[in-house]
Design an enzyme around this catalytic site. Structure first.
Site, PDB file in Angstrom:
ATOM      1  CG  HIS A 128      -0.111  -0.042   2.483  1.00  0.00           C
ATOM      2  ND1 HIS A 128       0.310   1.404   3.040  1.00  0.00           N
ATOM      3  CD2 HIS A 128       0.230  -0.961   3.404  1.00  0.00           C
ATOM      4  CE1 HIS A 128       0.734   1.071   4.486  1.00  0.00           C
ATOM      5  NE2 HIS A 128       1.003  -0.308   4.488  1.00  0.00           N
ATOM      6  CG  HIS A 147      12.717  -4.300 -13.961  1.00  0.00           C
ATOM      7  ND1 HIS A 147      13.513  -4.919 -14.902  1.00  0.00           N
ATOM      8  CD2 HIS A 147      11.954  -5.170 -13.641  1.00  0.00           C
ATOM      9  CE1 HIS A 147      13.422  -6.161 -15.120  1.00  0.00           C
ATOM     10  NE2 HIS A 147      12.202  -6.403 -14.321  1.00  0.00           N
TER      11      HIS A 147
END
Length: 208
Positions: free
Chosen positions: A133, A142
């Site tokens: 979250h 990446h």
């Protein structure tokens, strides 16, 4: 109705995975562009065209730059400035409806992105990566397979978080960093750093 025809730019291993996972989505791949291949070459079943060749539905399709290198991916995106980019999410990925995802980003099989995360443009969220979250990822990031970001982590533009790396909650990682495979990040990381080990240690930093 939105056009769901897709062109991939790049024909390496990363592009193979994207082409394979696109089969389970609404996207239809019309072709692949690679400056080093063409003619009789195929990516899976899809034809590969040189950049200068005519491509079916060239002007109508969306694009994804299917190149693993963050720096090269950014360069190609800049060359394609003005083209519309798509977002590809594998059918097995778990992504909260409250996540923001930038154009050109790909979310690979079994990846998890939890509530109120914000993912930048042209990112790769690789196989089984976990983003908790309130994380914020810049463009061209990446996150490698099995890497895990705890809640409220921020990752700057162009950074590569290596396979199996772990980042504890609230950490800030700068731009264009390399986080080594299996590294455990328990302190903030400045721009341009290479970090390895458990706990993570900066072994190199380049100036911008």
């Amino acid at each position: 109705m939105e056009n769901k025809d897709l062109i991939l730019y790049g024909a390496g291993g990363h592009a193979k995975v994207i082409a394979d996972m696109a089969k389970g989505t609404a996207w239809t791949i019309k072709g692949v562009i690679d400056t080093n291949k063409g003619g009789e070459h195929l990516l899976a079943k899809y034809p590969i065209y040189l950049k200068t060749e005519n491509l079916p539905l060239y002007g109508a399709s969306r694009w994804v730059v299917a190149i693993g290198s963050n720096a090269i991916r950014k360069k190609v995106v800049e060359e394609l400035r003005g083209k519309p980019f798509g977002i590809i999410q594998d059918k097995t990925a778990i992504v909260s409806e409250y996540v923001q995802i930038g154009e050109g980003t790909v979310i690979m099989p079994a990846a998890v992105i939890n509530v109120d995360a914000r993912i930048g443009k042209h990112c790769i969220i690789n196989t089984a990566a976990s983003i908790d979250h309130d994380c914020v990822l810049g463009d061209y990031v990446h996150i490698s397979p099995n890497a895990s970001l705890a809640g409220s982590v921020s990752v700057g533009e162009g950074t590569h978080v290596g396979i199996g790396a772990t980042v504890i909650q609230g950490i800030k990682i700068g731009r264009w960093c390399t986080i080594g495979a299996g590294a455990v990040i328990i302190r903030d990381v400045p721009d341009g750093c290479t970090v390895v080990g458990n706990p993570g240690k900066i072994i190199k930093q380049r100036n911008f």
